[in-house]
Every structure is written in structure tokens, then in C-alpha cells.
Motif scaffolding. Structure first.
Motif, PDB file in Angstrom:
ATOM      1  N   UNK A  68      23.348  13.284 -24.060  1.00 33.93           N
ATOM      2  CA  UNK A  68      23.089  11.817 -24.289  1.00 33.93           C
ATOM      3  C   UNK A  68      22.679  11.652 -25.628  1.00 33.93           C
ATOM      4  N   UNK A  69      23.358  10.835 -26.600  1.00 36.42           N
ATOM      5  CA  UNK A  69      22.679  10.928 -27.982  1.00 36.42           C
ATOM      6  C   UNK A  69      22.316   9.617 -28.180  1.00 36.42           C
ATOM      7  N   UNK A  70      22.386   8.375 -27.367  1.00 34.36           N
ATOM      8  CA  UNK A  70      22.051   7.135 -27.341  1.00 34.36           C
ATOM      9  C   UNK A  70      21.931   6.525 -25.902  1.00 34.36           C
ATOM     10  N   UNK A  71      21.319   5.454 -26.012  1.00 31.69           N
ATOM     11  CA  UNK A  71      21.198   4.831 -24.451  1.00 31.69           C
ATOM     12  C   UNK A  71      22.582   4.681 -23.766  1.00 31.69           C
ATOM     13  N   UNK A  72      22.358   4.954 -22.587  1.00 30.22           N
ATOM     14  CA  UNK A  72      23.363   5.006 -21.692  1.00 30.22           C
ATOM     15  C   UNK A  72      22.889   4.372 -20.469  1.00 30.22           C
TER      16      UNK A  72
ATOM     17  N   UNK B 299      15.733  14.247 -17.220  1.00 27.08           N
ATOM     18  CA  UNK B 299      16.174  14.144 -18.842  1.00 27.08           C
ATOM     19  C   UNK B 299      15.259  15.163 -19.523  1.00 27.08           C
ATOM     20  N   UNK B 300      16.040  16.226 -20.644  1.00 25.55           N
ATOM     21  CA  UNK B 300      15.420  16.709 -21.478  1.00 25.55           C
ATOM     22  C   UNK B 300      15.582  16.124 -22.889  1.00 25.55           C
ATOM     23  N   UNK B 301      14.644  15.472 -23.649  1.00 28.56           N
ATOM     24  CA  UNK B 301      14.740  14.922 -24.864  1.00 28.56           C
ATOM     25  C   UNK B 301      14.777  13.445 -24.699  1.00 28.56           C
ATOM     26  N   UNK B 302      14.280  12.831 -23.426  1.00 27.08           N
ATOM     27  CA  UNK B 302      14.488  11.424 -23.391  1.00 27.08           C
ATOM     28  C   UNK B 302      13.576  10.680 -22.189  1.00 27.08           C
ATOM     29  N   UNK B 303      14.028   9.541 -21.832  1.00 30.89           N
ATOM     30  CA  UNK B 303      13.356   9.016 -20.565  1.00 30.89           C
ATOM     31  C   UNK B 303      14.309   8.408 -19.503  1.00 30.89           C
ATOM     32  N   UNK B 304      14.019   8.232 -18.401  1.00 31.41           N
ATOM     33  CA  UNK B 304      14.998   7.588 -17.209  1.00 31.41           C
ATOM     34  C   UNK B 304      14.181   6.202 -16.927  1.00 31.41           C
TER      35      UNK B 304
ATOM     36  N   UNK C   4      15.999  12.018 -28.788  1.00 34.00           N
ATOM     37  CA  UNK C   4      16.298  12.794 -29.699  1.00 34.00           C
ATOM     38  C   UNK C   4      18.221  12.766 -29.443  1.00 34.00           C
ATOM     39  N   UNK C   5      18.767  13.679 -30.699  1.00 38.50           N
ATOM     40  CA  UNK C   5      20.210  13.650 -30.746  1.00 38.50           C
ATOM     41  C   UNK C   5      20.688  14.452 -29.524  1.00 38.50           C
ATOM     42  N   UNK C   6      19.966  15.369 -29.037  1.00 33.47           N
ATOM     43  CA  UNK C   6      20.503  16.520 -28.208  1.00 33.47           C
ATOM     44  C   UNK C   6      19.861  16.280 -26.603  1.00 33.47           C
ATOM     45  N   UNK C   7      19.668  15.278 -26.340  1.00 28.60           N
ATOM     46  CA  UNK C   7      19.080  14.950 -24.907  1.00 28.60           C
ATOM     47  C   UNK C   7      20.060  15.319 -23.927  1.00 28.60           C
ATOM     48  N   UNK C   8      19.817  15.690 -22.753  1.00 30.66           N
ATOM     49  CA  UNK C   8      20.636  16.251 -21.817  1.00 30.66           C
ATOM     50  C   UNK C   8      20.082  15.540 -20.433  1.00 30.66           C
TER      51      UNK C   8
END
Length: 151
Positions: free
Chosen positions: A32-36, A57-62, A91-95
């Protein structure tokens, strides 16, 4: 001695393994590189055991039901059959990582043991996860979930 699915997946070090015609994974990863926005629908669930769809999520939030989280377990016996999860990449490389869990007869949460695994069907803006919960032979119908991907 024949190895069960979780042993084969562990030996593969995260790579999928072949089981007959099917490619099986331990978990599903979605970069995920942007909101989804994910529209999640429980299509099938085992009547024998409660099933869950854990997400991390690594590198973001849910965002789930107004709460901002790093991980969540969505249980078929408590979650609605259809709901939305907003994935925010920090971040750009969130998974986003998704797998299956279940409760055994003692009420203990289990994952990644026995014949647990996921068959992933990716279509245009939709993913179907067919999960085997590890109990008995792999069936891939213990939990079947549709993910509708919306930017």
C-alpha cells in the motif's frame, strides 16, 4: 512421513507452495503506497469453529469502526458480514498482512499450524481469500473472504 501444510510453508520461508493444482500461502500481503479502502465480506465460514481474519499493517494504520490501529482481528462470530477498513500508508512501502485464525475446542486462538493456509484469487480490484484453518485435511472453505479494493 508426510508433512502438513504449515510445515511445508515454514520450510518455504514465506514463499507459496503447490498443493495439487493450488498455490497456497501462509498469509496474503498487499503493498500500500496510499490510502486504500477495503470492503470486506465474509462469504463463507466454518460452523465447527469461529474463524478470524487478522490484519496487520507495517508502515501505516488501519481504521476500523472509528479506531486507528496497527493490527486487528475480525471474528466471524462478532463482526458484521460486511464492513470497511481504511488502510492508511504512512510510508511508501507499507504492507498490509492478512491471514486466518480460529478458536479450538478449548477457546484458544490458533494460526499457522496443521494444514492452515490460504489460496488467493486476485481479480481486477477484488481478492478472494480461501482459508484452510489447519484442522484436518486442507479444505480452503473454513473461511472465504472477499476484499474489494477501492482507492
Amino acid at each position: 512421513m508426510n508433512k502438513n501444510l504449515s510445515e511445508r510453508l515454514a520450510e518455504a520461508g514465506g514463499a507459496p507452495v503447490q498443493l495439487g493444482e493450488r498455490q497456497v500461502r501462509a498469509l496474503y500481503e498487499l503493498p500500500c503506497s496510499e490510502a486504500l479502502s477495503l470492503g470486506i465480506t465474509f462469504l463463507e465460514s466454518s460452523a465447527a469453529r469461529p474463524q478470524a481474519l487478522p490484519m496487520k499493517i507495517d508502515g501505516g494504520t488501519l481504521e476500523v469502526n472509528g479506531a486507528s490501529l496497527k493490527d486487528v482481528e475480525l471474528w466471524t462470530d462478532t463482526a458484521p458480514p460486511r464492513f470497511d477498513v481504511l488502510v492508511r500508508a504512512a510510508k511508501q512501502r507499507a504492507v498490509l498482512k492478512i491471514w486466518n485464525q480460529w478458536r479450538d475446542e478449548r477457546g484458544t486462538t490458533q494460526a499457522w499450524i496443521g494444514n492452515a493456509g490460504i489460496v488467493v484469487e486476485e481479480r481486477d480490484r477484488e481478492v478472494i481469500l480461501r482459508c484452510s484453518d489447519g484442522v484436518g485435511a486442507p479444505t480452503f472453505d473454513d473461511l472465504v473472504v472477499q476484499l474489494a479494493l477501492k482507492q
